[in-house]
Design an enzyme around this catalytic site. Structure first.
Site, mmCIF file in Angstrom:
data_model
loop_
_atom_site.group_PDB
_atom_site.id
_atom_site.type_symbol
_atom_site.label_atom_id
_atom_site.label_comp_id
_atom_site.label_asym_id
_atom_site.label_seq_id
_atom_site.Cartn_x
_atom_site.Cartn_y
_atom_site.Cartn_z
ATOM 1 N N GLU A 144 -2.194 -10.419 3.577
ATOM 2 C CA GLU A 144 -4.176 -10.945 4.292
ATOM 3 C C GLU A 144 -5.146 -11.988 3.824
ATOM 4 O O GLU A 144 -4.187 -12.479 3.290
ATOM 5 C CB GLU A 144 -5.068 -9.308 3.380
ATOM 6 C CG GLU A 144 -4.104 -7.831 3.588
ATOM 7 C CD GLU A 144 -4.102 -7.761 4.973
ATOM 8 O OE1 GLU A 144 -5.109 -7.943 6.005
ATOM 9 O OE2 GLU A 144 -4.849 -6.354 5.454
ATOM 10 N N HIS B 278 -2.544 -10.913 9.625
ATOM 11 C CA HIS B 278 -1.466 -11.208 9.050
ATOM 12 C C HIS B 278 0.083 -10.798 8.867
ATOM 13 O O HIS B 278 0.181 -10.373 9.640
ATOM 14 C CB HIS B 278 -2.502 -9.492 7.556
ATOM 15 C CG HIS B 278 -1.857 -8.195 8.373
ATOM 16 N ND1 HIS B 278 -3.241 -7.401 8.749
ATOM 17 C CD2 HIS B 278 -0.057 -7.501 8.439
ATOM 18 C CE1 HIS B 278 -2.359 -5.826 9.310
ATOM 19 N NE2 HIS B 278 -0.947 -6.869 9.268
ATOM 20 N N ASP C 217 8.022 -5.167 3.726
ATOM 21 C CA ASP C 217 6.411 -3.887 3.125
ATOM 22 C C ASP C 217 6.260 -2.692 2.963
ATOM 23 O O ASP C 217 7.232 -1.931 3.658
ATOM 24 C CB ASP C 217 5.293 -4.569 3.988
ATOM 25 C CG ASP C 217 4.746 -4.233 5.231
ATOM 26 O OD1 ASP C 217 5.970 -3.814 5.463
ATOM 27 O OD2 ASP C 217 4.560 -4.798 5.855
#
EC number: 3.5.99.6
Length: 645
Positions: free
Chosen positions: A175, A170, A97
């Protein structure tokens, strides 16, 4: 070479069998004494995979994570590259990410993180590094995410995925609400996630609201998954993930269906699992004194009864029949436990002179002790044990408070600017130790990710130092007994600190050798958001270990207090120091002398209350717990655990 799968946790059960121990658990997990030990094992597994792929002349495709959890893994991989010749020439990496929007140069970007901790120190081909780009135009993001997925597929899929876990459950930035079929995409970050990241960004207002993340389905297609979690802060979500039902509200629970996933945990992160929290509900136990205390306190809280009111039926109906059979009766168990807790309570934290000390937590002699109170930051002393601090001084002990770090990064720019402007107005253009005009100019023009100049850091450190003097004078301590170590590991000007070094240990060692204490109080709270407490405690452990051969260390006891995040559980407390209403008020006022930490706390973790409120509530809650167990009722209690170093 052992992999994480081959390491077995140390558990205090009789031969009930692995299934019996883990029957509440739905994901394979391994528990280690420390995150450092666990990280070495994970790094070894990754290295073994890289080498096995090299032998077959194949690429090794790694999915990598950021955050504090994998740092020690990356450090060990770098060490193996430098010292053992581990090559990354065949490695292709895909990071989970990145914040959005986020430039690669920003020191809060995951691009910056990965190069700082790993890529800059190994021989990986830069073309093989894939990190989501936080600068892609919003209208191009959809295609960019599709291409990221295709690149993983074309590389042959992820051979190994390293994960951490957030308090929302998460993985990556998937999420709550994320679907099991989700792919790489942009996502809005949960408020809790942003709160947890706020310390890195100097406040939640600076934390990006969105991120690009690999999806759940992308992660689930990995051939091997290792999720790491360290510390008490992760204990609740780890229990929900490992023992709870699969739900998109806790995306990590999807890993229950992965055929080759292992959770690698330290003891704190695993502490809420049933086999550790309440092992008597799982199988037959070896009833140590500590486990008896833990179980009986739990039984009181579950049945809402005081210790002396527990019955045989209470024990039998709550998985503790074998303890009852071993001890004979509830009456005997209750009396013994009541006495154990009663003996922890003392209004004399330095020992009561001329008194039988056989049932007291501290020695009567010497009557006047030399005491070191170590404080990682310049306010932990009064936040965590301000009442005990005051009692030790009033009872005539030679008390020294030792601040281990300057605490400068916890002073806001606005606070520093206010002081600089006052000082500049006062001293004008005269040459001083700090050029306040340059400080004002720097702060007024400081960019979002710019590291403070040396002069700014010095000013912020002085602000905290003078607040500390004000607080300790109010408590009653002489200025000459207040010491500032300014340990070098802390002085980076950034949230990220340097590793503990020999110089840090030597400085701590010198102050102990100088004072030759009978008592050392230190912060045992390892839930500090960036680990400063842990590093400071390790410095004390290392220093005391080196000094142990010295004769004066034979009489030195180490007491650990908890900070602003957690309190010791009742069964862990070895010394409980009651505070009167006036002592609670004195402690509050001492904390409030630390004005730079009031109202706009930069590093307060996930609790929005001010430090003085947290400390007061915690101390009062401990007193309530003692009262509910049938002990004397007090206004507040500060708690300590003795540690054998």
């Amino acid at each position: 070479m052992k992999s994480a799968l081959e390491i077995k946790p140390d558990i205090s059960y009789k031969s009930a069998g692995k299934f019996e121990e883990t029957r509440f658990e739905k994901i394979h997990n391994e528990i280690f004494k420390s995150s450092a030990e666990a990280s070495l094992i994970v790094a070894q597994e990754i290295a073994q995979l890289i080498r096995s792929k090299q032998e077959k002349n194949k690429s090794c495709v790694l999915g990598l994570a950021t955050g504090s959890s994998p740092i020690k893994v990356y450090e060990e991989l770098v060490r193996m590259h430098r010292e053992e010749g581990l090559s990354f020439s065949n490695v292709i990496t895909f990071n989970l990410d990145e914040y959005y929007p986020m430039s690669k140069e920003n020191n809060q970007s995951y691009h910056y993180f990965m190069h700082q901790h790993l890529f800059n120190h190994i021989d990986i081909d830069p073309e093989n590094i894939n990190i989501p780009d936080g600068t892609v135009a919003i209208e191009e993001l959809n295609q960019y995410c599709i291409d990221y997925e295709m690149n993983i597929k074309q590389a042959g899929g992820l051979d190994f995925q390293l994960l951490g876990i957030g308090r929302t459950g998460h993985v990556g930035f998937n999420e709550p609400g994320s679907h099991i079929n989700s792919g790489t995409r942009i996502i809005t970050l949960d408020h809790i996630t942003r709160v947890d990241a706020s310390s890195d960004f100097n406040g939640i207002d600076n934390v990006p609201k969105r991120a690009i993340t690999m999806g759940v389905s992308t992660i689930m297609r990995s051939k091997r998954i290792v999720l790491m979690a360290w510390g008490q802060n992760k204990a609740d979500i780890i229990k929900r993930t490992i023992q709870g039902d699969i739900s998109s509200e806790v995306p990590a629970t999807f890993l229950q269906n992965h055929p080759n996933a292992t959770f690698v945990l330290d003891q704190s992160a695993a502490s809420e699992l049933t086999r550790f929290k309440t092992p008597w509900l799982v199988g037959e136990c070896i009833w140590t004194q500590e486990l008896k205390s833990k179980a009986i306190v739990w039984l009181c809280q579950k049945t809402k009864q005081s210790i002396l009111k527990l019955t045989d039926r209470d024990y039998n109906n709550n998985g503790m029949s074998d303890l009852l059979a071993q001890e004979g009766s509830a009456y005997d168990l209750n009396i013994n436990m009541f006495n154990v807790l009663q003996h922890t309570i003392t209004g004399w934290p330095g020992g009561k002179p001329n008194t039988d000390d056989s049932h007291r937590p501290e020695r009567a002699n010497p009557a006047k002790k030399r005491v070191i109170l170590f404080s990682p930051h310049p306010d932990d002393d009064v936040i965590s044990m301000g009442g005990t601090f005051s009692k030790l001084i009033k009872q005539g002990h030679d008390v020294h408070v030792v601040y281990q770090t300057s605490g400068n990064i916890a002073v806001t720019d606005d606070e520093a600017l206010k002081f600089a402007e006052v000082c500049n107005d006062f001293v004008g253009d005269t040459d001083g130790k700090i050029n306040f005009k340059s400080v004002i100019e720097f702060l007024n023009n400081k960019s979002e990710d710019q590291v403070d100049s040396l002069e700014v850091r010095k000013l912020k450190g002085l602000i905290r130092r003078r607040e500390s003097y004000a607080a300790t004078r109010y408590i009653g301590l002489k200025d000459e007994n207040t010491h500032f170590l300014d340990l070098p590991f802390y002085e980076t000007g950034q949230v990220k600190k340097n590793p503990l070094g020999p110089e840090d240990i030597a400085i701590v060692k010198d102050i102990i050798a100088k004072i030759k204490p009978h008592q050392v109080f230190a912060a045992g709270d390892l839930a500090d958001p960036h680990g400063t407490h842990e590093v400071c405690l390790n410095a004390i452990f290392a220093a005391m270990k080196e000094l142990k051969p010295q004769k004066y260390m034979d009489d030195c006891w180490l007491w650990l207090y908890r900070g602003a995040w957690h309190e010791w559980d009742i069964h862990e407390i070895d010394m409980a120091v009651p505070l009167s209403p006036s002592e609670v008020l004195l402690k509050r006022h001492a904390i409030l002398y630390h004005q730079s930490q009031k109202d706009r706390v930069m590093f307060q973790g996930n609790d929005s209350r001010e430090f003085w409120v947290r400390a007061e509530d915690r101390n009062k809650n401990t007193a309530i717990l003692y009262d509910e167990l049938g002990l004397a009722e007090y206004e507040a209690i500060e708690a300590f655990k003795r540690f054998d170093y």
